[in-house]
Scaffold this motif. Structure first.
Motif, PDB file in Angstrom:
ATOM      1  N   GLU A 173      31.100  27.984 -22.370  1.00 23.48           N
ATOM      2  CA  GLU A 173      31.317  26.851 -22.874  1.00 23.48           C
ATOM      3  C   GLU A 173      32.706  26.504 -23.534  1.00 23.48           C
ATOM      4  N   LYS A 174      33.116  27.572 -24.070  1.00 21.88           N
ATOM      5  CA  LYS A 174      34.509  27.678 -24.941  1.00 21.88           C
ATOM      6  C   LYS A 174      35.639  27.817 -24.277  1.00 21.88           C
ATOM      7  N   LEU A 175      35.308  29.049 -23.103  1.00 25.43           N
ATOM      8  CA  LEU A 175      36.466  29.297 -22.369  1.00 25.43           C
ATOM      9  C   LEU A 175      36.464  29.688 -21.076  1.00 25.43           C
ATOM     10  N   LEU A 176      35.372  30.178 -20.537  1.00 24.92           N
ATOM     11  CA  LEU A 176      35.322  30.616 -19.121  1.00 24.92           C
ATOM     12  C   LEU A 176      35.145  29.301 -18.013  1.00 24.92           C
ATOM     13  N   ALA A 177      34.399  28.371 -18.572  1.00 27.28           N
ATOM     14  CA  ALA A 177      34.400  27.347 -17.467  1.00 27.28           C
ATOM     15  C   ALA A 177      34.787  25.920 -18.227  1.00 27.28           C
ATOM     16  N   ASN A 178      35.643  25.018 -17.599  1.00 30.65           N
ATOM     17  CA  ASN A 178      35.685  23.975 -17.941  1.00 30.65           C
ATOM     18  C   ASN A 178      34.785  22.807 -17.600  1.00 30.65           C
ATOM     19  N   THR A 179      33.894  22.524 -18.391  1.00 34.85           N
ATOM     20  CA  THR A 179      32.438  22.011 -18.247  1.00 34.85           C
ATOM     21  C   THR A 179      32.497  20.518 -17.806  1.00 34.85           C
ATOM     22  N   VAL A 180      33.990  20.147 -18.054  1.00 36.83           N
ATOM     23  CA  VAL A 180      34.183  18.785 -17.444  1.00 36.83           C
ATOM     24  C   VAL A 180      34.024  18.537 -15.898  1.00 36.83           C
ATOM     25  N   ILE A 181      34.561  19.624 -15.191  1.00 44.23           N
ATOM     26  CA  ILE A 181      34.501  19.665 -13.711  1.00 44.23           C
ATOM     27  C   ILE A 181      33.897  20.977 -13.048  1.00 44.23           C
ATOM     28  N   GLU A 182      33.356  22.048 -14.062  1.00 45.32           N
ATOM     29  CA  GLU A 182      32.684  23.113 -13.522  1.00 45.32           C
ATOM     30  C   GLU A 182      31.484  23.399 -13.997  1.00 45.32           C
ATOM     31  N   GLN A 229      39.805  38.964 -21.428  1.00 46.04           N
ATOM     32  CA  GLN A 229      39.063  39.934 -22.606  1.00 46.04           C
ATOM     33  C   GLN A 229      39.823  39.682 -24.012  1.00 46.04           C
ATOM     34  N   GLY A 230      41.156  39.604 -23.842  1.00 49.99           N
ATOM     35  CA  GLY A 230      41.891  39.483 -25.122  1.00 49.99           C
ATOM     36  C   GLY A 230      41.612  38.065 -25.778  1.00 49.99           C
ATOM     37  N   ALA A 231      41.487  37.089 -24.812  1.00 54.56           N
ATOM     38  CA  ALA A 231      40.973  35.670 -25.389  1.00 54.56           C
ATOM     39  C   ALA A 231      39.766  35.898 -26.136  1.00 54.56           C
ATOM     40  N   LEU A 232      38.731  36.336 -25.490  1.00 51.10           N
ATOM     41  CA  LEU A 232      37.468  36.268 -26.072  1.00 51.10           C
ATOM     42  C   LEU A 232      37.409  37.198 -27.113  1.00 51.10           C
ATOM     43  N   MET A 241      25.399  46.496 -21.643  1.00 47.74           N
ATOM     44  CA  MET A 241      24.831  45.538 -20.677  1.00 47.74           C
ATOM     45  C   MET A 241      25.997  44.792 -19.918  1.00 47.74           C
ATOM     46  N   LYS A 242      25.589  44.438 -18.697  1.00 45.80           N
ATOM     47  CA  LYS A 242      26.534  44.088 -17.777  1.00 45.80           C
ATOM     48  C   LYS A 242      26.265  42.534 -17.542  1.00 45.80           C
ATOM     49  N   ALA A 243      27.345  41.540 -17.518  1.00 44.44           N
ATOM     50  CA  ALA A 243      27.088  40.238 -17.305  1.00 44.44           C
ATOM     51  C   ALA A 243      27.919  39.938 -15.925  1.00 44.44           C
ATOM     52  N   THR A 244      27.328  38.854 -15.333  1.00 43.59           N
ATOM     53  CA  THR A 244      27.771  38.417 -14.217  1.00 43.59           C
ATOM     54  C   THR A 244      27.895  37.011 -14.295  1.00 43.59           C
ATOM     55  N   VAL A 245      29.257  36.456 -14.100  1.00 43.39           N
ATOM     56  CA  VAL A 245      29.527  34.874 -14.580  1.00 43.39           C
ATOM     57  C   VAL A 245      30.056  34.328 -13.303  1.00 43.39           C
ATOM     58  N   TYR A 246      29.272  33.257 -12.779  1.00 45.45           N
ATOM     59  CA  TYR A 246      29.974  32.476 -11.720  1.00 45.45           C
ATOM     60  C   TYR A 246      30.271  31.071 -12.324  1.00 45.45           C
ATOM     61  N   VAL A 247      31.390  30.759 -11.911  1.00 43.10           N
ATOM     62  CA  VAL A 247      31.857  29.311 -12.242  1.00 43.10           C
ATOM     63  C   VAL A 247      32.205  28.740 -10.787  1.00 43.10           C
ATOM     64  N   THR A 248      31.770  27.330 -10.703  1.00 41.38           N
ATOM     65  CA  THR A 248      31.822  26.726  -9.423  1.00 41.38           C
ATOM     66  C   THR A 248      32.230  25.322  -9.828  1.00 41.38           C
ATOM     67  N   ILE A 249      33.126  24.578  -9.161  1.00 44.12           N
ATOM     68  CA  ILE A 249      33.595  23.343  -9.224  1.00 44.12           C
ATOM     69  C   ILE A 249      32.250  22.447  -9.045  1.00 44.12           C
ATOM     70  N   LYS A 250      32.118  21.323  -9.853  1.00 45.34           N
ATOM     71  CA  LYS A 250      30.976  20.674  -9.568  1.00 45.34           C
ATOM     72  C   LYS A 250      30.898  20.004  -8.383  1.00 45.34           C
ATOM     73  N   ALA A 267      18.458  38.507 -25.694  1.00 46.76           N
ATOM     74  CA  ALA A 267      18.450  36.874 -25.919  1.00 46.76           C
ATOM     75  C   ALA A 267      19.711  36.637 -26.518  1.00 46.76           C
ATOM     76  N   GLU A 268      20.192  37.478 -27.556  1.00 45.97           N
ATOM     77  CA  GLU A 268      21.547  37.342 -28.366  1.00 45.97           C
ATOM     78  C   GLU A 268      22.695  37.639 -27.278  1.00 45.97           C
ATOM     79  N   ALA A 269      22.564  38.451 -26.317  1.00 47.45           N
ATOM     80  CA  ALA A 269      23.625  38.301 -25.236  1.00 47.45           C
ATOM     81  C   ALA A 269      23.806  37.028 -24.306  1.00 47.45           C
ATOM     82  N   GLU A 270      22.625  36.513 -24.153  1.00 44.56           N
ATOM     83  CA  GLU A 270      22.587  35.119 -23.607  1.00 44.56           C
ATOM     84  C   GLU A 270      23.090  33.944 -24.326  1.00 44.56           C
ATOM     85  N   THR A 271      22.688  33.931 -25.475  1.00 44.62           N
ATOM     86  CA  THR A 271      23.084  32.972 -26.316  1.00 44.62           C
ATOM     87  C   THR A 271      24.915  33.119 -26.595  1.00 44.62           C
ATOM     88  N   ARG A 272      25.291  34.138 -26.828  1.00 46.44           N
ATOM     89  CA  ARG A 272      26.727  34.504 -26.610  1.00 46.44           C
ATOM     90  C   ARG A 272      27.465  34.181 -25.415  1.00 46.44           C
TER      91      ARG A 272
END
Lengths: 79, 79
Positions: B63-72, A22-25, B1-10, B52-57
Motif C-alpha cells: 500500500e505504501k511503496l510497492l504498488a500505486n493503488t490508484v492505478i495498480e 530494500q533501502g526504501a522499505l 520466509m519468502k514473499a512473492t509480490v505481483y503488481v499489475t495495472i488495473k 499472519a504478521e508477515a501478511e499484515t506487514r
C-alpha cells in the motif's frame, strides 16, 4: 489461451532496483526485509489452441524480445 | 520466509508498455498475440516466522511503496 511470463534477473547479476526497494522499505521501518529482487510479469492473450505450438512460440518471444537472456531468466505458464 | 509480490495495472487503466510489447511482437511475426499487460514481480526475503504478521506487514509495504493503488492492483504469496 492466456500466457503468464515471469522475467527475473539472474542470481549472479546485481539488482540495483531491488537494492533501492530494500533501502526504501528499511527507511520506512520494514526492518525485516532482506534481499529484494525485482522482475517483470507479463500477461499475454494468445489466439491459438495448440498448447505445444504456443509453448514453442512463447519460448521464441522470450528469447528474442521479452527477456535479455544474458542477464535474465524467464519462465511461463499457459492456461 | 519468502514473499512473492505481483503488481499489475488495473484492467480499466491503459497500459502503453503492454501495447508497445504487443506491437513489437506483431512486427516480429507473432501475429497470434492479443492483449499484453506488463506488471512487476518482486521477490522479498522476510526475516520473520509469523505468517499472519508477515501478511499484515506485506500489505502495508504494498500500500505504501510497492504498488500505486490508484492505478495498480497487487497480490502476494508467502512460502
Amino acid at each position: 489461451m492466456k500466457a503468464t511470463v515471469y522475467v527475473t534477473i539472474k542470481q549472479s547479476v546485481l539488482d540495483p532496483q531491488g537494492n533501492a526497494v530494500q533501502g526504501a522499505l528499511h527507511s520506512m521501518g520494514f526492518e525485516e526485509v532482506g534481499k529484494v529482487r525485482v522482475g517483470k510479469y507479463l500477461e499475454l492473450e494468445l489466439d491459438t489452441t495448440d498448447r505445444a505450438e504456443a509453448e514453442t512460440r512463447l519460448t521464441a518471444m522470450c528469447e528474442k524480445l521479452l527477456a535479455n537472456t544474458v542477464i535474465e531468466d524467464y519462465r511461463f505458464e499457459l492456461n
